[in-house]
Design a protein around this motif. Structure first.
Motif: not given
Ligand SMILES: [Zn+2]
Length: 1094
Positions: A31, A36, A39, A147
């Motif tokens: 992403c 995050c 990822c 997400h």
């Molecule tokens: Zn991510």
């Protein structure tokens, strides 16, 4: 986990069938968000400190991409869906988008939503493609929001009210808003964003209206690209780059053939064969230009575009104009004088547009339509004479009066007399220094925004509370020269970015040698390859020096602090140490490696020269490092003088060997702009003074560069970054040979050695300026030096003509040149590999990639030179416009100067004004066709009559008055004035005042800058003779131009850098090679394949 879905793609292919593309969906599609934790982090990420993410729908991404490019907008999330939409619709915009995504600066990422299992949506059976695209972007936004555990809102922008209505508040935390509303509410302090949106909107509307209206064709249609390419292969069309004659932009253009490249020789061979068969040959013509006359034949090609031309029948060929042109002035066509007929053609198609941002100004109100609330269609006049007027629609015409604006071209249809474009932003009031500097930056494609947070984060800290210090672990891996070596730097006064230092150590022992060292700032230690700072430095490629400011390539913590080799401070360096024979200064041994140094003295050129000459020195201000009692001072000064003397001796010996091989001593004419107390005013323009110590330092740098080049080439062969200087084209020496001949000198141009010897003889002339001017003309004939990958050029072409070295590179200025950073990395890798440590060698660019970087560096370097010249011109015009109070007091108008004729043209002469190191044109015929005439009081005025122009002189023959003759190298007195132009940069005008020179009061000693060098060159020649007699060979390699690139480092002064300037002066262009080097393909600029209809 991988899920495969088949997606049918309807593609019109040759077979007319359907193509089924396999489409893979995965979970692990990153992403690119710093928020995050799941990822993988690859490439750029969106920062964690953003307030929201912004994702455009397909229409916004396509039509309003340029608004999204504004540096203030951050947190941009492009979906793959929008990306593909742009790719399918417009090649030009697709390239813009890719540049934006790849830019190290911009805060934007591409999210591959169509490959992400959770983000992808299938198209429904009845759904239109556009509706699916919108849903796909929206769905991606929703996925993204979830997400990231709903920690950050996502704003999707659109221009379709139906989309807002449908999705507006369907998901909490994901907002769908009209783009205009978004800009107004989220970016109220960036009003230019909404204005820009309005401008793009206007341009779109106009285009739609126009495409509905059937209109008369103004130009022939362009042929499709495949037809052009086939025609080029078959030799029917010639491929080249269009370049306008700046002085006759409406009339005369040239298509310069793309240089002979081994891969692409079809058309060229054709052309050469045609030449060799004697169809056309003229000793005076340049071999590869095609003349294009008039707007119809030019067929909408814009300066810089790559085009295909078709030659006209031979009977229709014409000659190029030989008349002195003057920007913004139109000469009577019947008065034109033309050269011999040359290949003449017409443009049949565009291979690649090379459009960029153009600085322009709107016409004055009386010329435009009446003011009103509605958008007006106006013809913006570009700053660059070579660019046609651009039609734009704007509602702000009244506000933009006398303001310089940026415009972009969108299209140029065959039904339109002018290209259509749009307003981008305002730069400021025309004439303000800041506006003019901004205009120069845009015109030269230079982007110098402040360094970003990410770049600065990468930098080491050095503050009063936590001062930077060398790391003992790092020091242990380096050779420590801090106590063993007396190191000093010599730079222009006030220089902040000291990237080189020197040392001399006398090694007494059996073999009795001298160790000479060149120490270069170890910039690569602080700039990790591929990091944000590295990418930014690569993109800038160089530091940009203007007359009144500079734009650094590296953040200042490096350029003027940790990488600046200041005296008394520990610094990391990359050193070259030669062991020299004490008598002959021949190199016995050389060592390259990383060191840690502490410079003892930071000297200016003037101080160093004073130490050498035993002149008076103000210790406190000039050498503050020399503290202590008077005795101590004298002892240390003596030590410094000894070292400087040895250094000078070594440099002379090296220079002598290179001169013996034919090194050129060329002349640039660099000036220093002096600023007065009042902001925005100039108090003086003086030619820079040449001292021997300039050459000494230059010589050491040239030595380091060539030794590094040869060392790299030995180990790397194919992927060495080198700087080559191709030999000049003999046909460009015409003005030099002619001017030399007029003074009884034969200039032999058969080789650099012959040329160098010929020029040397001209020093015997009783008038020292003759030699100086001849050297300027020789410099004018030179090609540009270029960066290249050693793999891309045959070895015999890797040589440096001016320095006459078999191999050369740039190693000595990594603070201000990216090429040097790459060369440092190459040398580090070579040294590491030798020690069996291959780790470092991985980071090196090679092959085509290196060649691409070299091209980029060449383009940026050229842009930097042009921008610097523009900025000097700007201040020169200020100087000649403002009445200088100091000068007024002395009752001498500072605008009256002595000048020397150095070239003869059909309607005037070119002169050189030594006091300002300035060249200019004197028109001997005015707009009404009257000619300069000598009055009884010795002054000049214009009268009816005629001009007779010969090889070495021009005769003015007025019908009622005395005739007069001007010969080459005659002195005259001129008046210099600055003419203001509304749309363009101001220009200088030179008017003939009197036929005799201004008495020598006006001439300063530095008017002949070659003087201090004369002595040195004679010494060098004497030694060369001794060498030849003793059968000694050169160990340093071939000769150099003594006033090399390095001598005026603060202001990018060297000779080869001047070449551009000479090309640009354009007054010289007329007879010979016009615009040869003005063809700059700006890699940073928007380009488009010939997609006229987009
Ligand atoms: Zn991510």
């Amino acid at each position: 986990m991988l899920e495969q879905r088949q997606r049918e793609m309807r593609v019109r292919n040759v077979l007319g069938g359907r193509v089924v593309r396999e489409h893979y969906l995965r979970e692990a599609v990153p992403c690119h968000s710093a928020l995050c934790t799941r990822c993988t982090r690859a490439g750029k990420v969106l920062g964690a400190d953003l307030t929201h993410f912004l994702t455009p729908d397909c229409t916004v991404a396509l039509h309003y991409l340029e608004v999204l490019e504004l540096p203030q907008l951050n947190g941009l999330l492009f979906t793959h869906t929008a990306y593909q939409h742009v790719q399918h619709k417009s090649r030009r915009l697709y390239q813009r988008l890719r540049r934006l995504l790849n830019s190290p600066r911009s805060d934007c990422v591409l999210f591959a939503n169509e490959f992400q299992l959770g983000a992808y949506v299938d198209r429904r059976p009845s759904e239109t493609h556009a509706a699916w695209q919108t849903r796909s972007v929206y769905h991606a936004a929703v996925w993204y929001h979830k997400h990231l555990s709903k920690r950050i809102p996502v704003v999707m922008v659109t221009v379709d009210p139906a989309v807002v209505e449908k999705y507006g508040s369907a998901t909490e935390g994901v907002y769908v808003v009209p783009f205009q509303v978004y800009l107004e509410s989220f970016w109220p302090d960036v009003p230019e964003a909404s204005e820009f949106l309005g401008s793009l909107h206007q341009a779109l509307i106009t285009k739609e209206v126009e495409s509905c209206r059937g209109r008369k064709r103004e130009f022939a249609e362009h042929l499709p690209v495949d037809v052009l390419e086939a025609g080029i292969r078959a030799g029917r069309y010639i491929k080249g780059t269009v370049s306008m004659n700046k002085h006759k932009a409406h009339v005369e253009a040239f298509v310069q053939q793309h240089r002979l490249l081994s891969k692409d020789t079809g058309a060229w061979k054709e052309f050469l064969g045609w030449l060799n068969h004697g169809v056309w040959f003229s000793s005076d013509a340049t071999l590869d230009d095609v003349l294009v006359l008039g707007m119809k034949n030019r067929n909408r090609a814009i300066h810089g575009d790559a085009v295909a031309v078709e030659l006209l029948a031979r009977t229709e060929w014409q000659g190029r104009s030989l008349t002195l042109g003057d920007v913004g002035r139109y000469d009577c066509p019947q008065e034109e004088s033309h050269g011999e007929p040359m290949p003449t053609g017409r443009v049949v198609g565009i291979l690649q547009r090379n459009w960029r941002d153009y600085v322009a100004i709107l016409p004055p109100p009386e010329e435009g339509p009446t003011q009103g609330r509605q958008a007006q269609r106006l013809l913006a006049v570009p700053w660059d004479f070579r660019i046609p007027k651009i039609r734009i629609a704007t509602t702000q015409a009244a506000m933009l009066q006398d303001v310089r604006i940026v415009v972009r071209i969108d299209s140029w249809d065959s039904t339109s007399q002018y290209p259509n474009g749009h307003f981008v932003r305002a730069l400021g009031k025309a004439g303000d220094i800041e506006t003019e500097v901004a205009a120069i930056l845009i015109e030269r494609g230079i982007s110098v925004l402040p360094f970003s947070e990410a770049q600065l984060r990468e930098m080491p800290t050095d503050s009063p509370t936590s001062p930077w210090a060398v790391d003992p672990k790092e020091v242990a891996q380096r050779r420590d020269l801090r106590l063993s070596h007396l190191i000093f730097s010599i730079d222009p006064q006030g220089c902040e970015d000291v990237d080189d230092a020197l040392s001399i150590v006398q090694c007494d022992g059996l073999d009795s040698t001298i160790e000479m060292g060149v120490h270069i700032a170890d910039v690569t230690k602080f700039v990790p390859p591929g990091g944000p700072t590295d990418l930014e430095a690569r993109s800038r490629a160089t530091t940009y020096y203007f007359a009144d400011r500079r734009f650094d390539m590296l953040p200042s913590v490096l350029s003027s602090n940790l990488c600046s080799l200041r005296s008394g401070e520990d610094r990391y360096a990359f050193s070259v140490l030669w062991r020299l024979d004490k008598e002959t200064y021949e190199v016995k041994d050389v060592w390259f490696g990383r060191t840690v140094i502490r410079s003892t003295y930071k000297l200016s050129y003037e101080t160093a020269q004073a130490v050498l000459d035993g002149g008076h020195i103000e210790f406190a201000t000039e050498i503050p490092e020399l503290c202590g009692t008077e005795d101590e001072q004298q002892v240390r000064l003596g030590e410094l003088r000894d070292v400087l003397n040895i250094l000078t001796d070594v440099a002379r010996a090296w220079l002598c060997r290179r001169t013996a091989n034919g090194g050129l001593q060329l002349e640039g004419s660099e000036v220093r702009v002096e600023f007065g107390g009042v902001p925005g005013t100039v108090s003086g323009i003086t030619p820079k003074k040449a001292l021997e110590v300039h050459e000494t330092v230059a010589e050491c740098m040239i030595g380091a560069n060539t030794w590094v080049a040869q060392r790299l080439f030995k180990s790397l062969l194919g992927c060495t970054l080198l700087r080559r200087h191709p030999p000049p084209r003999p046909e460009l020496f015409g003005p030099l040979c002619n001017a030399g001949e007029s003074q009884g000198f034969h200039i032999d141009i058969s080789s650099n050695k012959a040329l160098s010897d010929s020029l040397e003889k001209t020093k015997d002339h009783r008038e020292p300026l003759v030699s100086h001017i001849l050297r300027i003309l020789a410099t004018h004939a030179m090609s540009n030096a270029l960066y290249c990958s050693s793999a891309s050029v045959p070895q015999h072409e890797l040589t440096h003509y001016g320095l006459a070295l078999p191999m050369y590179t740039h190693f000595t200025s990594p603070i201000r040149r990216y090429s040097d950073i790459l060369v440092h990395r190459q040398l580090l890798a070579v040294l590491a590999a030798e020690n069996g440590d291959f780790e470092d060698s991985e980071v090196m660019p090679s092959g085509t990639y290196l060649e691409e970087i070299c091209q980029h560096l060449n383009e940026r370097t050229r842009a930097a030179q042009k921008a610097q010249k523009d900025s000097v011109d700007l201040f020169q015009c200020l100087f000649f416009r403002d009445v200088n109070p100091r000068m007024e007091e002395s009752s001498t108008d500072h605008r009256v100067a002595d000048a020397l004729v150095f070239a003869i043209r059909a309607n005037g002469v070119l002169v050189y004004m030594p006091r300002f190191a300035l060249r200019g044109a004197i028109f001997l015929k005015d707009k009404e066709g009257r000619v300069a005439s000598l009055m009884a009081d010795g002054t000049c005025d214009f009268r009816h009559g005629c001009l007779i122009h010969k090889k070495h002189e021009i005769v003015s023959q007025p019908s009622d008055g005395l005739p007069f003759v001007l010969r080459l190298f005659d002195h005259v007195t001129v008046h210099i004035s600055a003419e203001q132009h509304r749309a363009h940069a101001d220009t200088l005008h030179v008017h003939l005042l009197r036929l005799e020179g201004l008495n020598q009061q006006g001439a300063h000693p530095q008017d002949t800058p070659s003087r201090p060098r004369d002595h040195m060159v004679r010494e060098v020649q004497r030694r060369a003779m001794v060498d030849v007699e003793q059968g000694r060979s050169s160990t340093v390699g071939p000769p150099a131009c003594p006033l090399g690139r390095e001598s005026y480092r603060q202001s990018t002064g060297g000779l080869y850098e001047f070449l551009e300037e000479f090309e640009e002066i354009a007054l010289m262009e007329i007879g010979k090679k016009p615009l040869a080097c003005v063809i700059v393909k700006e890699a940073d600029q928007p380009t488009s394949q010939s997609m006229e209809s987009e």
